[in-house]
Design a protein around this motif. Structure first.
Motif, mmCIF file in Angstrom:
data_model
loop_
_atom_site.group_PDB
_atom_site.id
_atom_site.type_symbol
_atom_site.label_atom_id
_atom_site.label_comp_id
_atom_site.label_asym_id
_atom_site.label_seq_id
_atom_site.Cartn_x
_atom_site.Cartn_y
_atom_site.Cartn_z
ATOM 1 N N ILE A 82 39.756 49.129 36.885
ATOM 2 C CA ILE A 82 40.448 47.848 36.719
ATOM 3 C C ILE A 82 41.954 48.071 36.833
ATOM 4 O O ILE A 82 42.519 48.873 36.099
ATOM 5 C CB ILE A 82 40.121 47.218 35.352
ATOM 6 N N ASP A 83 42.577 47.333 37.732
ATOM 7 C CA ASP A 83 44.025 47.405 37.908
ATOM 8 C C ASP A 83 44.612 46.002 38.048
ATOM 9 O O ASP A 83 45.482 45.584 37.288
ATOM 10 C CB ASP A 83 44.367 48.252 39.138
ATOM 11 N N THR A 84 44.103 45.221 39.009
ATOM 12 C CA THR A 84 44.660 43.901 39.287
ATOM 13 C C THR A 84 44.674 42.998 38.055
ATOM 14 O O THR A 84 45.645 42.265 37.822
ATOM 15 C CB THR A 84 43.867 43.224 40.421
ATOM 16 N N ASP A 85 43.607 43.037 37.249
ATOM 17 C CA ASP A 85 43.560 42.171 36.065
ATOM 18 C C ASP A 85 44.711 42.463 35.110
ATOM 19 O O ASP A 85 45.291 41.543 34.518
ATOM 20 C CB ASP A 85 42.223 42.334 35.337
ATOM 21 N N LEU A 86 45.053 43.742 34.937
ATOM 22 C CA LEU A 86 46.190 44.082 34.086
ATOM 23 C C LEU A 86 47.487 43.546 34.689
ATOM 24 O O LEU A 86 48.356 43.042 33.971
ATOM 25 C CB LEU A 86 46.302 45.599 33.918
ATOM 26 N N ARG A 87 47.626 43.667 35.985
ATOM 27 C CA ARG A 87 48.840 43.182 36.647
ATOM 28 C C ARG A 87 48.994 41.672 36.466
ATOM 29 O O ARG A 87 50.092 41.170 36.200
ATOM 30 C CB ARG A 87 48.793 43.515 38.142
ATOM 31 N N LEU A 88 47.877 40.954 36.612
ATOM 32 C CA LEU A 88 47.926 39.501 36.453
ATOM 33 C C LEU A 88 48.266 39.116 35.023
ATOM 34 O O LEU A 88 49.075 38.207 34.782
ATOM 35 C CB LEU A 88 46.588 38.882 36.853
#
Length: 351
Positions: free
Chosen positions: A276-282
């Motif tokens: 998981i990467d994008t969810d943290l960025r969002l």
């Protein structure tokens, strides 16, 4: 507890039928948020850094941040993982900086763009496994190529990935090839391709059997019932997080990620590590934008980064709970790297 290896965490996850979120990190606030959430629900955790993250933060700084923050949560077993290593040398350098696990992604050659064939992938991954196991570190390998089953396009993220058109056959991990790869390399975990991809724009609509091939995972599981599988590109890209970004001045195209219920189905089929990467960025971006919208005069980083940390911790906690990892921290022994090296050595001798 000490920082532990990926193999130890995934063995425990397999024994108790759950998965561990593997969160990509670049800075202090992300690390703090993830570990705060893991501690709150007593979950083991995987913090992983791409080559881009290592370059951005610096190996020494990033490793020190992870280790010093982990000392605040002595009951949280933590694995430091190198994501998408492009060469044996990259993986060795990560281990030298304290990473207890590395991914050798030989699906691409060292430039991170040119496709690597099976022989190349097997060769570099096997060499990485040999070196890593000597010092007790774990190795994740990959077979198949991440990309969209809708468009046939490969994907590039953080300076890594094939940009071009691939056949559906290329974009799905083949069960027989996966079985041969695990046998020929001795990897501790296997990343598989079933239609997921990095970034926010994974699908043009909510994924179905044509765009997210869970049936392919079932076939792979049939050939490799005891292998720990890894799902890359598994952010869910929640609509609620998108709305926070766009309602506070951001611009996002309609985006669809991997629904959490689909990830739960994959966990039942042997997926033990979920990237998981994008969810943290969002979550981070939305929280910061909201602070600036509500209080445009604000310029104290502690105020807007503090809100970002809260938003990320909330998301992480929900993922630990949904993936079944909550409550399992206390059951992990936490072996030293030396002990893991002895176990690898003994296993090789028995073979």
């Amino acid at each position: 507890m000490p920082i532990v290896t990926l193999r130890e965490l995934l063995d425990h996850a397999a024994e108790h039928d759950y998965a561990i979120p593997a969160f990509n990190v670049n800075n202090m606030e992300q690390i703090q948020a993830i570990l705060e959430a893991a501690n709150a629900v007593s979950a083991p955790v995987i913090l992983q850094a791409s080559r881009g993250a290592r370059s951005y933060a610096g190996d020494t700084v990033l490793a020190a941040l992870i280790r010093s923050t982990s000392n605040m949560y002595p009951n949280v077993p933590l694995c430091m993982h190198q994501d998408h290593g492009n060469s044996v040398a990259t993986c060795v350098s990560a281990i030298r900086h304290g990473f207890t696990s590395v991914m050798m992604d030989g699906t691409l050659q060292a430039d991170g763009k040119t496709l690597g064939d099976y022989d190349y992938n097997t060769s570099v991954t096997r060499e990485t496994v040999k070196i890593a196991h000597m010092v007790g570190a774990s190795v994740e390998g990959e077979i198949g190529h991440l990309g969209s089953l809708e468009t046939g396009q490969g994907e590039a993220e953080d300076g890594h990935g094939f940009e071009g058109t691939l056949t559906r056959d290329d974009l799905l991990t083949k069960p027989d090839e996966a079985a041969s790869f695990v046998r020929d390399t001795g990897v501790d975990a296997l990343a598989i391709a079933i239609g997921t991809s990095h970034g926010a724009y994974k699908f043009s609509r909510k994924p179905d059997g044509e765009t997210l091939a869970i049936a392919q995972l079932e076939k792979i599981r049939g050939r490799l019932p005891d292998t720990h599988f890894v799902l890359h590109g598994a952010s869910s890209v929640p609509e609620s997080l998108q709305d926070i970004v766009t309602s506070n001045g951001g611009e996002l195209r309609p985006a669809f990620g991997v629904p959490v219920e689909e990830i739960e189905a994959c966990i039942r089929l042997g997926v033990r590590k979920v990237n998981i990467d994008t969810d943290l960025r969002l979550a981070m971006t939305g929280a910061i934008r909201r602070v600036f919208t509500k209080t445009p005069e604000e310029f104290d980083p502690r105020k807007y980064l503090g809100e970002a940390r809260k938003a990320m911790a909330s998301l992480c906690r929900e993922r630990f709970e949904r993936f079944g990892a909550a409550g399992h921290a206390r059951g992990i022994t936490c072996l030293s790297m030396d002990e893991m090296a002895r176990r690898y050595t003994a296993k090789t001798a028995d073979a």
